[in-house]
Design a protein around this motif. Structure first.
Motif, PDB file in Angstrom:
ATOM      1  N   LEU A   1      66.128  37.038  -2.723  1.00 34.37           N
ATOM      2  CA  LEU A   1      65.375  35.863  -2.306  1.00 34.37           C
ATOM      3  C   LEU A   1      66.308  34.673  -2.107  1.00 34.37           C
ATOM      4  O   LEU A   1      66.172  33.918  -1.130  1.00 34.37           O
ATOM      5  CB  LEU A   1      64.285  35.533  -3.333  1.00 34.37           C
ATOM      6  N   ARG A   2      67.249  34.513  -2.988  1.00 36.21           N
ATOM      7  CA  ARG A   2      68.225  33.414  -2.848  1.00 36.21           C
ATOM      8  C   ARG A   2      69.010  33.576  -1.551  1.00 36.21           C
ATOM      9  O   ARG A   2      69.275  32.601  -0.833  1.00 36.21           O
ATOM     10  CB  ARG A   2      69.164  33.389  -4.052  1.00 36.21           C
ATOM     11  N   GLY A   3      69.402  34.811  -1.236  1.00 33.98           N
ATOM     12  CA  GLY A   3      70.121  35.059   0.003  1.00 33.98           C
ATOM     13  C   GLY A   3      69.295  34.706   1.220  1.00 33.98           C
ATOM     14  O   GLY A   3      69.799  34.113   2.186  1.00 33.98           O
ATOM     15  N   MET A   4      68.001  35.042   1.185  1.00 30.49           N
ATOM     16  CA  MET A   4      67.133  34.691   2.306  1.00 30.49           C
ATOM     17  C   MET A   4      66.983  33.181   2.432  1.00 30.49           C
ATOM     18  O   MET A   4      66.966  32.645   3.543  1.00 30.49           O
ATOM     19  CB  MET A   4      65.766  35.360   2.133  1.00 30.49           C
TER      20      MET A   4
ATOM     21  N   PRO B   1      60.090  41.836  -6.334  1.00 27.20           N
ATOM     22  CA  PRO B   1      58.922  42.704  -6.551  1.00 27.20           C
ATOM     23  C   PRO B   1      57.770  42.449  -5.580  1.00 27.20           C
ATOM     24  O   PRO B   1      56.606  42.473  -5.963  1.00 27.20           O
ATOM     25  CB  PRO B   1      58.527  42.360  -7.990  1.00 27.20           C
ATOM     26  N   VAL B   2      58.095  42.173  -4.328  1.00 27.76           N
ATOM     27  CA  VAL B   2      57.082  41.917  -3.304  1.00 27.76           C
ATOM     28  C   VAL B   2      57.535  42.557  -2.002  1.00 27.76           C
ATOM     29  O   VAL B   2      58.700  42.916  -1.837  1.00 27.76           O
ATOM     30  CB  VAL B   2      56.844  40.403  -3.087  1.00 27.76           C
TER      31      VAL B   2
ATOM     32  N   ALA C   1      58.155  37.966   0.792  1.00 26.49           N
ATOM     33  CA  ALA C   1      59.474  37.405   0.494  1.00 26.49           C
ATOM     34  C   ALA C   1      59.878  36.364   1.539  1.00 26.49           C
ATOM     35  O   ALA C   1      60.427  35.310   1.196  1.00 26.49           O
ATOM     36  CB  ALA C   1      60.511  38.525   0.437  1.00 26.49           C
ATOM     37  N   LEU C   2      59.605  36.631   2.809  1.00 27.24           N
ATOM     38  CA  LEU C   2      59.936  35.657   3.848  1.00 27.24           C
ATOM     39  C   LEU C   2      59.137  34.362   3.669  1.00 27.24           C
ATOM     40  O   LEU C   2      59.660  33.265   3.863  1.00 27.24           O
ATOM     41  CB  LEU C   2      59.663  36.243   5.233  1.00 27.24           C
ATOM     42  N   ALA C   3      57.876  34.508   3.280  1.00 22.85           N
ATOM     43  CA  ALA C   3      57.061  33.318   3.013  1.00 22.85           C
ATOM     44  C   ALA C   3      57.617  32.554   1.816  1.00 22.85           C
ATOM     45  O   ALA C   3      57.700  31.313   1.838  1.00 22.85           O
ATOM     46  CB  ALA C   3      55.614  33.716   2.769  1.00 22.85           C
ATOM     47  N   ASP C   4      58.008  33.274   0.771  1.00 18.86           N
ATOM     48  CA  ASP C   4      58.585  32.631  -0.410  1.00 18.86           C
ATOM     49  C   ASP C   4      59.905  31.934  -0.088  1.00 18.86           C
ATOM     50  O   ASP C   4      60.289  30.967  -0.767  1.00 18.86           O
ATOM     51  CB  ASP C   4      58.813  33.664  -1.513  1.00 18.86           C
TER      52      ASP C   4
END
Length: 273
Positions: free
Chosen positions: A117-120, A182-183, A188-191
């Motif tokens: 997530l941090r990478g995204m 865990p999604v 994940a893109l929305a987050d």
């Protein structure tokens, strides 16, 4: 990488045109984790046909980056500026690579990062307002072997797939600083801060009897699977793999007429608000 890229070339060209089509004039496009240039070449061609722009290629391996740049520049006809950046997304901020970017492409890169997530979020931060992030992650299990090979027990590919999944879990668990995601990729893109999220899949299909390039790729693929799954396989399956990878054996994968390639990859797309 080059073999696989050649086998994916037609499908990736279609994907590149689809992603570049809605971009503004003279866009900046980034290929993160470009490898040997499997998608860099289609992106360069799509940008050329779009009227030109800038293509930023990012990879942590100098030899791969050089190969990608050489291949991409051969497709530009001078209309696209290709800029190599030697960097590791796991440790460096892509904002420093090229400034605001209209499209970032990453294929099977994010799942290798300790904190996905941090990478995204880092990639989202490199996007211009309204820019797009496209990640090729997931899809269906790649198929290339018949169910009964005549050596070992039937269903070897299914057992290899299960063993590869176990290896991947172990790889993620043993990665320094690993954080679970865990999604699904859309969540994940929305987050990560994106909107207008969607996905599409593309198919690479080379049915049997396949050309030698497919058989050579199958040898590469089976060699890699053998290396990463050996500890998870029954000894009988390891014996079968030794035969399948022995050029002197009658069952050698590189000489079989029933080898094929069928894969479906999914591209997850989101836009910076």
């Amino acid at each position: 990488m080059r073999r696989h890229g050649s086998l994916q070339a037609e499908a990736l060209s279609s994907v590149a045109r689809r992603l570049v089509a809605p971009l503004p004039d003279s866009p900046v496009v980034m290929d993160v984790g470009c490898g040997a240039g499997s998608m860099s070449v289609p992106l360069a061609a799509a940008l050329r046909d779009h009227g030109g722009g800038v293509l930023v290629l990012v990879d942590a391996t100098p030899e791969l980056l050089d190969a990608a740049c050489t291949a991409a520049r051969a497709e530009t006809d001078g209309a696209v500026s290709v800029k190599p950046v030697l960097a590791d997304l796991a440790t460096e901020d892509p904002l420093s690579f090229a400034g605001p970017v209209e499209l970032i492409w990453g294929s099977r890169v994010i799942h290798h990062l300790p904190d996905q997530l941090r990478g995204m979020k880092r990639l989202v931060g490199a996007l211009a307002p309204g820019g797009w992030l496209a990640l090729a992650e997931g899809g269906l299990e790649t198929r290339f072997l018949p169910w009964d090979l005549g050596v070992g027990s039937p269903g070897l590919q299914e057992r290899l797939a299960a063993a590869r999944a176990s290896w991947f879990v172990s790889m993620r668990e043993n990665m320094t600083g690993s954080v679970r995601l865990p999604v699904g990729w859309n969540v994940a893109l929305a987050d990560a801060g994106l909107g207008e999220i969607s996905a599409f899949s593309f198919v690479v299909d080379h049915p049997a009897p396949a050309k030698q390039l497919v058989r050579d790729w199958a040898v590469d693929r089976l060699t890699w699977l053998t290396e990463i799954t050996g500890a998870h396989l029954h000894p009988a399956d390891r014996d079968a793999l030794r035969r399948l990878l022995n050029p002197s054996d009658s069952e050698y994968v590189g000489a079989r007429e029933d080898v094929f390639l069928l894969e479906t990859d999914t591209v997850h797309v989101g836009r910076r608000r």
